[in-house]
Enzyme design. Structure first.
Site, short mmCIF file in Angstrom:
data_model
loop_
_atom_site.label_atom_id
_atom_site.label_comp_id
_atom_site.label_asym_id
_atom_site.label_seq_id
_atom_site.Cartn_x
_atom_site.Cartn_y
_atom_site.Cartn_z
N MET A 46 -1.21 1.41 -2.60
CA MET A 46 -0.77 1.28 -1.21
C MET A 46 -1.92 1.51 -0.22
O MET A 46 -1.95 0.96 0.85
CB MET A 46 0.38 2.22 -0.90
CG MET A 46 0.05 3.68 -0.99
SD MET A 46 1.54 4.66 -0.81
CE MET A 46 2.21 3.95 0.69
N LEU A 62 2.77 -0.87 6.90
CA LEU A 62 3.80 -0.26 6.04
C LEU A 62 5.21 -0.57 6.55
O LEU A 62 6.08 -0.99 5.79
CB LEU A 62 3.52 1.24 5.98
CG LEU A 62 4.26 2.09 4.96
CD1 LEU A 62 3.37 3.25 4.50
CD2 LEU A 62 5.52 2.64 5.51
N LEU A 68 9.23 -2.77 1.01
CA LEU A 68 9.29 -1.30 1.02
C LEU A 68 10.44 -0.81 1.89
O LEU A 68 11.25 0.01 1.48
CB LEU A 68 7.96 -0.73 1.55
CG LEU A 68 7.83 0.79 1.54
CD1 LEU A 68 7.49 1.28 0.14
CD2 LEU A 68 6.74 1.28 2.52
N ARG A 134 -2.37 -2.27 -0.14
CA ARG A 134 -1.26 -2.98 0.50
C ARG A 134 -1.25 -2.74 2.01
O ARG A 134 -0.84 -3.61 2.77
CB ARG A 134 0.05 -2.50 -0.16
CG ARG A 134 1.31 -3.22 0.22
CD ARG A 134 1.32 -4.62 -0.32
NE ARG A 134 2.46 -5.37 0.20
CZ ARG A 134 2.47 -5.97 1.39
NH1 ARG A 134 1.44 -5.90 2.19
NH2 ARG A 134 3.53 -6.65 1.78
N TYR A 135 -1.64 -1.55 2.45
CA TYR A 135 -1.48 -1.21 3.88
C TYR A 135 -2.77 -0.77 4.56
O TYR A 135 -2.75 -0.39 5.73
CB TYR A 135 -0.43 -0.09 4.04
CG TYR A 135 0.85 -0.34 3.29
CD1 TYR A 135 1.60 -1.50 3.54
CD2 TYR A 135 1.30 0.54 2.32
CE1 TYR A 135 2.77 -1.76 2.82
CE2 TYR A 135 2.47 0.29 1.61
CZ TYR A 135 3.20 -0.87 1.87
OH TYR A 135 4.34 -1.11 1.15
N HIS A 240 7.11 11.24 -5.30
CA HIS A 240 7.61 10.63 -4.06
C HIS A 240 9.01 10.10 -4.33
O HIS A 240 9.24 9.43 -5.33
CB HIS A 240 6.66 9.50 -3.66
CG HIS A 240 6.81 9.03 -2.24
ND1 HIS A 240 8.00 8.55 -1.74
CD2 HIS A 240 5.92 8.95 -1.22
CE1 HIS A 240 7.83 8.18 -0.48
NE2 HIS A 240 6.57 8.42 -0.14
N ASP A 317 -5.37 12.45 -4.77
CA ASP A 317 -4.84 13.20 -3.62
C ASP A 317 -4.53 12.28 -2.45
O ASP A 317 -5.14 11.21 -2.29
CB ASP A 317 -5.86 14.26 -3.19
CG ASP A 317 -5.65 15.55 -3.95
OD1 ASP A 317 -4.48 15.92 -4.15
OD2 ASP A 317 -6.64 16.17 -4.36
N GLU A 320 0.57 13.41 0.96
CA GLU A 320 1.74 14.11 0.40
C GLU A 320 1.36 15.31 -0.48
O GLU A 320 2.16 16.21 -0.66
CB GLU A 320 2.61 13.13 -0.41
CG GLU A 320 3.77 12.60 0.40
CD GLU A 320 3.47 11.30 1.12
OE1 GLU A 320 2.55 10.59 0.70
OE2 GLU A 320 4.13 11.00 2.13
N GLU A 324 1.73 17.79 2.77
CA GLU A 324 3.12 18.18 2.54
C GLU A 324 3.22 19.34 1.52
O GLU A 324 3.90 20.34 1.78
CB GLU A 324 3.91 16.98 2.04
CG GLU A 324 5.41 17.23 2.04
CD GLU A 324 6.20 15.98 1.65
OE1 GLU A 324 5.67 14.87 1.74
OE2 GLU A 324 7.35 16.14 1.21
C1 LIG Z 1 4.80 6.39 -6.14
C2 LIG Z 1 4.57 6.70 -4.93
C3 LIG Z 1 5.32 6.24 -3.76
C4 LIG Z 1 6.57 5.65 -3.62
C5 LIG Z 1 7.56 5.30 -4.70
C6 LIG Z 1 6.77 5.44 -2.23
C7 LIG Z 1 7.92 4.88 -1.68
C8 LIG Z 1 8.19 4.86 -0.32
N1 LIG Z 1 7.43 5.34 0.72
C9 LIG Z 1 8.04 5.13 1.92
C10 LIG Z 1 7.55 5.46 3.20
C11 LIG Z 1 6.29 6.00 3.49
N2 LIG Z 1 5.34 6.37 2.58
C12 LIG Z 1 4.24 6.86 3.27
C13 LIG Z 1 3.07 7.32 2.73
C14 LIG Z 1 2.81 7.41 1.37
N3 LIG Z 1 3.65 7.00 0.33
C15 LIG Z 1 3.04 7.26 -0.87
C16 LIG Z 1 3.53 6.99 -2.15
C17 LIG Z 1 4.77 6.38 -2.44
N4 LIG Z 1 5.67 5.89 -1.55
C18 LIG Z 1 1.76 7.85 -0.57
C19 LIG Z 1 0.76 8.25 -1.62
C20 LIG Z 1 1.62 7.92 0.79
C21 LIG Z 1 0.41 8.49 1.56
C22 LIG Z 1 -0.79 7.62 1.55
C23 LIG Z 1 -2.08 8.41 1.75
O1 LIG Z 1 -2.10 9.38 2.48
O2 LIG Z 1 -3.07 8.06 1.14
C24 LIG Z 1 4.47 6.75 4.66
C25 LIG Z 1 3.45 7.09 5.75
C26 LIG Z 1 3.39 8.53 6.05
C27 LIG Z 1 4.57 8.89 6.91
O3 LIG Z 1 4.80 8.22 7.92
O4 LIG Z 1 5.26 9.83 6.52
C28 LIG Z 1 5.76 6.25 4.81
C29 LIG Z 1 6.48 5.96 6.10
C30 LIG Z 1 9.27 4.49 1.62
C31 LIG Z 1 10.27 4.06 2.66
C32 LIG Z 1 9.35 4.32 0.24
C33 LIG Z 1 10.37 3.68 -0.59
C34 LIG Z 1 11.10 2.67 -0.24
FE LIG Z 2 5.68 6.45 0.55
#
Ligand SMILES: C=CC1=C(C)c2cc3[nH]c(cc4nc(cc5[nH]c(cc1n2)c(C)c5CCC(=O)O)C(CCC(=O)O)=C4C)c(C)c3C=C
Ligand SMILES: [Fe+2]
Ligand code: FES
Length: 408
Positions: A46, A62, A68, A134-135, A240, A317, A320, A324
């Site tokens: 991502m 995103l 997503l 992706r983003y 996640h 890393d 999250e 978090e």
């Molecule tokens: C296996 C890992 C992940 C899954 C499954 C996943 C699903 C998922 N995420 C969102 C929404 C957000 N994700 C955001 C950040 C983010 N997501 C992952 C991993 C997974 N997400 C990571 C590693 C990160 C952080 C990237 C980084 O810092 O390098 C965010 C942005 C942050 C925020 O606004 O809180 C969002 C929004 C959904 C909706 C979803 C499943 C449908």
């Molecule tokens: Fe996510």
């Protein structure tokens, strides 16, 4: 350890457990020069904003991704949500050092993986890592442009998510399909008509090297607890979360994360009690639980105050883990009197890097032996899938990339 010794270790490890699928697609390449072009290993993930000014564009891409987050009136709502969320997320990235380290770790993992691969599999050398986020930059189109400039004719799309979700790996594959079609159209404008032969390594939740690398990090974290307490520390695997509507349409992610957790516990000889919990829910919908923070509170109330967090669904890393878990959840745990520690993320773990090389070697060997255009698991749409893009991407894979324009 020398690369050759590492290669020996790899040769003894279990063959890749990831499913191997292959597609041949027409795509743009420059005419191949006399030097052998590299085998492209495309690391799909991502991505994250490397700097604070990149946060807005990261969030905007995103929230525009319907694979997503399908939103009503997406093109109107996505920019609004991204803009509203940007200051809060900028603050979080500032607190973890000014950006996501995901690009740094992916490049390092890719460099070391390809160095190993050149020794392990000289017949497909040189291997070159490419990053397709992706983003965040480099995006899939940047990656394809770089491959085109290098004259790549054989490439592996390698998901960096060990466990498959249609919202993560599925989204990256859909994007690879869309951009490859554009690339093919570009080829005609450019006058080039080279062929890139693609294969896809889409999941590897039980790969022996992945399991071993996580296990080592857990053992190191457990050593930080006093010996008398060590065997009773609760291992709290944290992944996640996913919205329940995605889980309920048949997404394989939750089951595959559980498979990784169980394999790690087997490797540890079930030395400790453990649970799998879910973090990072966003928005008002129902998500897969129990939540990581609620779990810590619950355990504390029941008198279990030694807990070790283990990130299990991401290989380096990111916000999250660093924000978090290490800041938000840690603060709550301190208030509850919980002795909370965390196993390190895999990052540049030498065992993990060897696992990546082993996965690709197994995948390339399997593809050369079978030449199969698609793997069984990747070919199957979720029973509740209504996303036409998934169908087109899978059709593209199943037909080996033929008729690519017709399906676009
Ligand atoms: C296996 C890992 C992940 C899954 C499954 C996943 C699903 C998922 N995420 C969102 C929404 C957000 N994700 C955001 C950040 C983010 N997501 C992952 C991993 C997974 N997400 C990571 C590693 C990160 C952080 C990237 C980084 O810092 O390098 C965010 C942005 C942050 C925020 O606004 O809180 C969002 C929004 C959904 C909706 C979803 C499943 C449908
Ligand atoms: Fe996510
Ligand atoms: S949502 Fe799973 S295949 Fe489309």
């Amino acid at each position: 350890m020398s690369l050759r010794q590492s290669a020996g270790l790899l040769a003894r490890s279990t063959p890749a457990s990831g499913s191997t699928t292959a597609i041949r697609s027409l795509a743009t390449v420059h005419p191949v020069t006399s030097a052998k072009p590299p085998t492209g290993i495309v690391m799909m993930n991502m991505g994250g904003p490397s700097t604070i000014p990149e946060v807005h564009d990261f969030l905007s891409r995103l929230f525009h991704d319907r694979d997503l987050i399908p939103l009503p009136m997406q093109s109107i709502l996505a920019p609004l949500i991204a803009r509203r969320r940007t200051p809060k997320i900028e603050k979080q990235y500032t607190e973890i050092g000014g950006g996501s380290p995901i690009l740094k770790w992916t490049r390092e993992q890719g460099r070391q993986m390809c160095e190993l691969l050149d020794e392990l599999r000289p017949e497909s050398a040189p291997h070159k890592p490419y990053v397709a986020f992706r983003y965040a930059k480099p995006l899939t189109e940047d990656c394809l442009a770089e491959m085109r400039a290098d004259g790549v004719t054989r490439a592996v799309a390698f998901s960096q998510y060990p466990q498959y979700s249609c919202s993560t790996t599925g989204s990256s594959l859909n994007e690879l399909f869309v951009q490859s079609v554009k690339n093919k159209r570009g080829a005609e404008n450019w006058g080039g008509n080279g062929e890139v032969e693609w294969s896809i390594l889409d999941r590897w939740p039980k790969h022996a090297g992945l399991v071993e690398a996580v296990t080592q990090n857990i053992r190191a974290a457990l050593k930080q607890y006093p010996e008398a307490k060590r065997d009773n520390v609760v291992l709290l695997f944290s992944a996640h979360s996913l919205p329940l509507e995605i889980v309920n349409r048949g997404d394989p992610y939750v089951a595959e994360v559980a498979a990784t957790v169980y394999s790690v516990m087997e490797k540890l000889g079930f030395s400790n009690p453990y649970r799998l919990t879910w973090q990072s829910q966003v928005g008002p919908k129902a998500w897969q639980g129990p939540q990581t923070s609620d779990s810590i509170e619950g355990f504390a109330k029941n008198g279990q105050k030694d807990i070790c967090l283990v990130p299990i669904a991401f290989t380096s890393d990111h916000i999250e883990t660093l924000y978090e878990l290490d800041i938000e959840v840690k603060e709550e745990a301190d208030k509850l009197g919980v002795d909370l520690k965390r196993a390190e993320s895999l990052n540049d773990s030498p065992i993990f890097v060897r696992a990546l090389a082993d996965l690709i070697k197994g995948h390339l060997d399997q593809y050369d032996m079978t030449g199969k255009p698609t793997g069984k698991q990747l070919g199957l749409r979720c029973q509740g899938c209504t996303n036409p893009k998934c169908g087109k991407t899978k059709e593209w894979m199943a037909t080996g990339g033929r008729g690519v324009e017709a399906t676009a």
